[in-house]
Design an enzyme around this catalytic site. Structure first.
Site, short mmCIF file in Angstrom:
data_model
loop_
_atom_site.label_atom_id
_atom_site.label_comp_id
_atom_site.label_asym_id
_atom_site.label_seq_id
_atom_site.Cartn_x
_atom_site.Cartn_y
_atom_site.Cartn_z
CB SER A 150 -5.21 1.26 13.75
OG SER A 150 -6.07 2.33 14.13
CE1 TYR A 159 -8.29 0.33 9.30
CE2 TYR A 159 -8.61 1.21 11.52
CZ TYR A 159 -7.86 1.13 10.36
OH TYR A 159 -6.67 1.82 10.26
CB SER A 160 -11.85 -2.46 15.77
OG SER A 160 -12.12 -1.08 15.75
CE LYS A 195 -5.33 -1.37 10.13
NZ LYS A 195 -4.13 -1.48 9.27
CG ASN A 201 0.95 1.33 4.93
OD1 ASN A 201 0.71 1.97 5.95
ND2 ASN A 201 0.58 1.74 3.73
N GLY A 233 0.82 -1.21 0.00
CA GLY A 233 0.00 0.00 0.00
C GLY A 233 0.85 1.25 0.00
NE ARG A 235 -5.04 5.31 -0.90
CZ ARG A 235 -6.36 5.31 -1.02
NH1 ARG A 235 -6.99 6.36 -1.51
NH2 ARG A 235 -7.07 4.25 -0.65
#
Length: 252
Positions: free
Chosen positions: A147, A160-161, A164, A95, A17, A20
């Protein structure tokens, strides 16, 4: 700083990734420190070309690979290509990540599976392939980009949680399994970082975010990249299984 620069000079590093945000900052910094940096991307051809060409115009060794690392075969192919073209793979920074935010009770199965496939499965498949090479070389560094959402409640980000938090668990387990091969596995857990996504928010939202951070500002992509540089350095050779939180004190 000299010690860190010397550590990765002429080393081959992989950043997933990398077209960006934090990934782009990682690619630029590590290449400036003398490493050969290969970065993967999944769809943003123009952005990837811009990063690659910008770095190469400065005489930096940066190469873009388009790959869907959610597929085990694709991840293995990336690692094989890197070793064949550029030499032994010294470091990997996982990443690549996506979000698809929604309340858990209304979260579609597709959004759950896509986020886990990219954020967790992709990191695992690539790491698994890289470790097979690193064990042979008897050295290596793996960094998982987690994160603060994996450390504390993050309403609306169940998928997402979970991904991560899983990366932190994976980091700890791999650090034990790989320590005897002189391979260190660590994670970085950024908080609110000033990326393109954040920059697109309205000012009210930005002020609300800053109010949650004791430092009263967002972090920069360069600050996260510098943390990765440290973990790749010989100064971090006795650090493994650790999660470095970069959040301005938000999760304290």
């Amino acid at each position: 700083m000299k010690n860190q620069l010397d550590t990765i000079t002429d080393k081959v590093l992989l950043v997933t990734g990398g077209s960006r945000g934090i990934g782009k900052a990682l690619v630029q910094l590590l290449a400036q420190c003398g490493a050969t940096v290969v970065f993967t991307y999944s769809s943003s051809d123009s952005q990837a070309r811009d990063v690659e060409q910008s770095c190469q115009s400065q005489g930096l060794h940066v190469h873009a690979f388009k790959a869907d690392i959610r597929e085990k075969a694709a991840a293995e192919s990336v690692v094989e290509s890197i070793e064949s073209l550029y030499g032994p793979l010294f470091g990997v920074i996982n990443n690549a990540g996506i979000t698809a935010d929604k309340s858990a009770i209304t979260l579609p199965q597709e959004d759950w599976e896509n986020v886990l496939a990219t954020n967790l499965n992709g990191a695992f498949f690539l790491t698994q392939a890289a470790l097979q090479k690193m064990i042979h070389h008897r050295e290596g560094k793996i960094i998982m980009m987690s994160s603060v959402s994996g450390l504390q409640a993050s309403p609306g980000q169940a998928n997402y949680s979970a991904s991560k938090a899983a990366l932190i668990g994976l980091t700890r387990t791999l650090s034990h399994e790989m320590a005897r091969f002189n391979i260190q596995v660590n994670a970085i857990a950024p908080g609110f970082i000033d990326t393109e996504m954040v920059q697109s928010m309205d000012e009210t939202a930005k002020k609300r975010i800053k109010s949650l951070v004791p430092a009263r500002r967002m972090g920069t992509v360069e600050e996260v990249a510098n943390c990765a540089l440290f973990l790749l350095s010989s100064g971090a050779d006795y650090i493994t299984g650790h999660t470095l939180v970069v959040d301005g004190g938000m999760s304290v």
